[in-house]
Design an enzyme around this catalytic site. Structure first.
Site, PDB file in Angstrom:
ATOM      1  N   GLY A  15      69.587  31.150  96.856  1.00 40.15           N
ATOM      2  CA  GLY A  15      70.590  31.728  96.818  1.00 40.15           C
ATOM      3  C   GLY A  15      70.785  32.554  95.358  1.00 40.15           C
ATOM      4  O   GLY A  15      71.111  33.928  95.086  1.00 40.15           O
ATOM      5  N   ASP A  73      70.198  28.185  83.869  1.00 39.08           N
ATOM      6  CA  ASP A  73      70.780  26.967  84.307  1.00 39.08           C
ATOM      7  C   ASP A  73      72.274  27.590  84.293  1.00 39.08           C
ATOM      8  O   ASP A  73      72.709  28.027  83.621  1.00 39.08           O
ATOM      9  CB  ASP A  73      70.713  26.061  83.361  1.00 39.08           C
ATOM     10  CG  ASP A  73      71.204  24.680  83.558  1.00 39.08           C
ATOM     11  OD1 ASP A  73      70.913  24.385  85.051  1.00 39.08           O
ATOM     12  OD2 ASP A  73      71.758  23.696  83.060  1.00 39.08           O
ATOM     13  N   PHE A 156      76.421  31.324  98.131  1.00 40.65           N
ATOM     14  CA  PHE A 156      75.919  29.687  98.033  1.00 40.65           C
ATOM     15  C   PHE A 156      76.679  29.063  97.295  1.00 40.65           C
ATOM     16  O   PHE A 156      77.526  29.207  96.392  1.00 40.65           O
ATOM     17  CB  PHE A 156      74.287  29.981  97.563  1.00 40.65           C
ATOM     18  CG  PHE A 156      74.264  30.303  96.082  1.00 40.65           C
ATOM     19  CD1 PHE A 156      74.129  31.499  95.570  1.00 40.65           C
ATOM     20  CD2 PHE A 156      74.089  29.004  95.147  1.00 40.65           C
ATOM     21  CE1 PHE A 156      73.960  31.610  94.222  1.00 40.65           C
ATOM     22  CE2 PHE A 156      73.885  29.242  93.839  1.00 40.65           C
ATOM     23  CZ  PHE A 156      73.912  30.707  93.311  1.00 40.65           C
ATOM     24  N   GLY A 157      76.198  27.627  97.131  1.00 43.03           N
ATOM     25  CA  GLY A 157      76.575  26.620  96.280  1.00 43.03           C
ATOM     26  C   GLY A 157      78.398  26.501  96.518  1.00 43.03           C
ATOM     27  O   GLY A 157      78.921  26.155  97.649  1.00 43.03           O
ATOM     28  N   TYR A 158      78.837  26.399  95.467  1.00 44.68           N
ATOM     29  CA  TYR A 158      80.634  26.420  95.408  1.00 44.68           C
ATOM     30  C   TYR A 158      81.330  27.524  95.554  1.00 44.68           C
ATOM     31  O   TYR A 158      82.466  27.537  95.453  1.00 44.68           O
ATOM     32  CB  TYR A 158      81.043  25.806  94.121  1.00 44.68           C
ATOM     33  CG  TYR A 158      80.291  24.333  93.656  1.00 44.68           C
ATOM     34  CD1 TYR A 158      80.542  23.139  93.890  1.00 44.68           C
ATOM     35  CD2 TYR A 158      79.098  24.265  92.882  1.00 44.68           C
ATOM     36  CE1 TYR A 158      80.192  22.035  93.705  1.00 44.68           C
ATOM     37  CE2 TYR A 158      78.541  23.119  92.534  1.00 44.68           C
ATOM     38  CZ  TYR A 158      78.932  21.901  92.888  1.00 44.68           C
ATOM     39  OH  TYR A 158      78.547  20.857  92.651  1.00 44.68           O
ATOM     40  N   ASP A 159      80.313  28.849  96.093  1.00 43.63           N
ATOM     41  CA  ASP A 159      81.251  30.056  96.174  1.00 43.63           C
ATOM     42  C   ASP A 159      82.252  29.786  97.186  1.00 43.63           C
ATOM     43  O   ASP A 159      83.348  30.627  96.952  1.00 43.63           O
ATOM     44  CB  ASP A 159      80.168  31.185  96.476  1.00 43.63           C
ATOM     45  CG  ASP A 159      79.288  31.697  95.279  1.00 43.63           C
ATOM     46  OD1 ASP A 159      79.883  31.410  94.398  1.00 43.63           O
ATOM     47  OD2 ASP A 159      78.240  32.165  95.730  1.00 43.63           O
ATOM     48  N   LYS A 179      79.940  40.558  94.106  1.00 46.75           N
ATOM     49  CA  LYS A 179      79.915  39.169  93.578  1.00 46.75           C
ATOM     50  C   LYS A 179      78.974  39.429  92.118  1.00 46.75           C
ATOM     51  O   LYS A 179      79.424  39.106  91.044  1.00 46.75           O
ATOM     52  CB  LYS A 179      78.961  38.075  94.322  1.00 46.75           C
ATOM     53  CG  LYS A 179      79.051  36.752  93.313  1.00 46.75           C
ATOM     54  CD  LYS A 179      78.254  35.623  94.087  1.00 46.75           C
ATOM     55  CE  LYS A 179      78.127  34.635  93.104  1.00 46.75           C
ATOM     56  NZ  LYS A 179      76.979  33.343  93.715  1.00 46.75           N
ATOM     57  N   ARG A 185      76.318  35.074  86.504  1.00 40.42           N
ATOM     58  CA  ARG A 185      74.848  35.507  86.459  1.00 40.42           C
ATOM     59  C   ARG A 185      74.761  36.986  86.369  1.00 40.42           C
ATOM     60  O   ARG A 185      73.922  37.512  85.625  1.00 40.42           O
ATOM     61  CB  ARG A 185      74.265  34.939  87.910  1.00 40.42           C
ATOM     62  CG  ARG A 185      72.743  35.279  88.072  1.00 40.42           C
ATOM     63  CD  ARG A 185      72.052  34.586  89.168  1.00 40.42           C
ATOM     64  NE  ARG A 185      72.577  33.136  89.128  1.00 40.42           N
ATOM     65  CZ  ARG A 185      73.275  32.171  89.595  1.00 40.42           C
ATOM     66  NH1 ARG A 185      74.123  32.762  90.688  1.00 40.42           N
ATOM     67  NH2 ARG A 185      73.385  31.058  89.505  1.00 40.42           N
TER      68      ARG A 185
HETATM   69  P1  ITT Z   1      66.695  26.093  90.149  1.00 37.32           P
HETATM   70  O1  ITT Z   1      66.842  25.044  88.718  1.00 37.32           O
HETATM   71  O2  ITT Z   1      65.443  26.074  90.920  1.00 37.32           O
HETATM   72  O3  ITT Z   1      66.942  27.538  89.425  1.00 37.32           O
HETATM   73  P2  ITT Z   1      69.087  24.790  90.968  1.00 37.32           P
HETATM   74  O4  ITT Z   1      69.969  25.091  92.181  1.00 37.32           O
HETATM   75  O5  ITT Z   1      68.720  23.376  90.692  1.00 37.32           O
HETATM   76  O6  ITT Z   1      67.927  25.906  91.200  1.00 37.32           O
HETATM   77  P3  ITT Z   1      70.672  24.936  88.646  1.00 37.32           P
HETATM   78  O7  ITT Z   1      70.141  23.612  88.000  1.00 37.32           O
HETATM   79  O8  ITT Z   1      71.028  25.920  87.589  1.00 37.32           O
HETATM   80  O9  ITT Z   1      69.748  25.674  89.836  1.00 37.32           O
HETATM   81  O10 ITT Z   1      72.063  24.546  89.075  1.00 37.32           O
HETATM   82  C1  ITT Z   1      72.945  25.383  89.764  1.00 37.32           C
HETATM   83  C2  ITT Z   1      73.967  24.932  90.607  1.00 37.32           C
HETATM   84  O11 ITT Z   1      75.177  25.128  90.338  1.00 37.32           O
HETATM   85  C3  ITT Z   1      73.658  25.269  92.097  1.00 37.32           C
HETATM   86  O12 ITT Z   1      72.696  24.513  92.822  1.00 37.32           O
HETATM   87  C4  ITT Z   1      75.243  25.663  92.569  1.00 37.32           C
HETATM   88  O13 ITT Z   1      75.586  24.374  93.165  1.00 37.32           O
HETATM   89  C5  ITT Z   1      75.920  25.714  91.685  1.00 37.32           C
HETATM   90  N1  ITT Z   1      76.031  27.320  91.069  1.00 37.32           N
HETATM   91  C6  ITT Z   1      75.383  28.099  90.283  1.00 37.32           C
HETATM   92  N2  ITT Z   1      75.674  29.307  90.402  1.00 37.32           N
HETATM   93  C7  ITT Z   1      76.439  29.423  91.461  1.00 37.32           C
HETATM   94  C8  ITT Z   1      76.811  30.668  92.073  1.00 37.32           C
HETATM   95  O14 ITT Z   1      76.744  31.735  91.581  1.00 37.32           O
HETATM   96  N3  ITT Z   1      77.672  30.204  93.058  1.00 37.32           N
HETATM   97  C9  ITT Z   1      77.955  28.994  93.505  1.00 37.32           C
HETATM   98  N4  ITT Z   1      77.453  27.701  93.003  1.00 37.32           N
HETATM   99  C10 ITT Z   1      76.543  28.128  91.814  1.00 37.32           C
END
Ligand code: ITT
Length: 198
Positions: A15, A73, A156-159, A179, A185
């Site tokens: 993502g 991060d 992705f994630g919490y979006d 976005k 980001r």
């Molecule tokens: P890398 O360390 O390999 O880059 P990761 O997913 O482990 O991948 P992080 O440690 O930075 O990355 O964790 C970020 C988490 O925070 C990510 O897995 C999502 O759950 C959440 N997150 C971060 N940015 C987000 C976004 O733009 N939208 C939704 N969720 C997000």
């Protein structure tokens, strides 16, 4: 004329990588991936702040290429939950859990909470490093409100829970480019681009 700046993005999150590729489009910059990222020794994100984890990640992976490396991060901060999931956003529901598991856990934590308690922000810290040295660090955030049910299939994630109030939509209900315009980001990355251009 110098060619475009080449950077390697150190991330295993598809993502994030899609967002970075879209953010770099149209700029004099080429984003590459490590061809063998999964086989490199992993960086343990053990620190309590986004900044330390981003810097540590960028430094670590910069020892595996001669090109500059960007690592971020990022995560979701909910003040009413004491800042959780915060820098532990990726591991909020334990190792091996999915985005859906993390969304479910967050919904459970916030069940029955007021609008105020549902205020949240996404935070992103990006570190640029080369050959074991930090070159620069950038950060930004975006504020929103967490819904009581997911909406949308993008991002992705919490979006799907993150309502961006100026648009009345979650980050999973808008195109990636939109976005990127408003996100933690995207805003941080534009600072990095300005730095590279200077
Ligand atoms: P890398 O360390 O390999 O880059 P990761 O997913 O482990 O991948 P992080 O440690 O930075 O990355 O964790 C970020 C988490 O925070 C990510 O897995 C999502 O759950 C959440 N997150 C971060 N940015 C987000 C976004 O733009 N939208 C939704 N969720 C997000």
């Amino acid at each position: 004329m110098p060619g475009p700046a080449r950077l390697v993005v150190a991330s295993s999150n598809p993502g994030k990588l899609r967002e970075y590729q879209a953010l770099a489009a149209g700029h004099p910059i080429v984003l590459q991936l490590f061809p063998d990222f999964d086989s490199l020794p992993q960086f343990e994100e053990i620190y309590l702040t986004f900044a330390e984890n981003a810097a540590g990640k960028a430094l670590h992976y910069s020892r595996h290429t001669s090109l500059p490396v960007i690592a971020d991060d990022s995560g979701l901060v909910v003040p009413a939950l004491g800042g959780a999931p915060g820098p532990k956003s990726a591991r909020y529901a334990g190792a091996g859990a999915s985005d859906a598991d993390r969304v479910k856990k967050l919904l459970e934590e916030l069940r029955g909470q007021s609008r105020d308690a549902r205020s949240a922000r996404f935070v992103c810290v990006q570190a640029l490093a080369q050959a074991g040295k930090i070159i620069a660090v950038f950060s930004d955030f975006v504020e929103g409100v967490l819904l009581d049910a997911p909406r949308g299939t993008g991002g992705f994630g919490y979006d799907p829970l993150f309502l961006y109030e100026p648009l009345g939509k979650t980050f999973a209900e808008i195109p990636r480019e939109q976005k990127n315009q408003f996100s933690h980001r995207g805003k941080s990355f534009r600072k990095l681009l300005a730095f590279l251009a200077s």
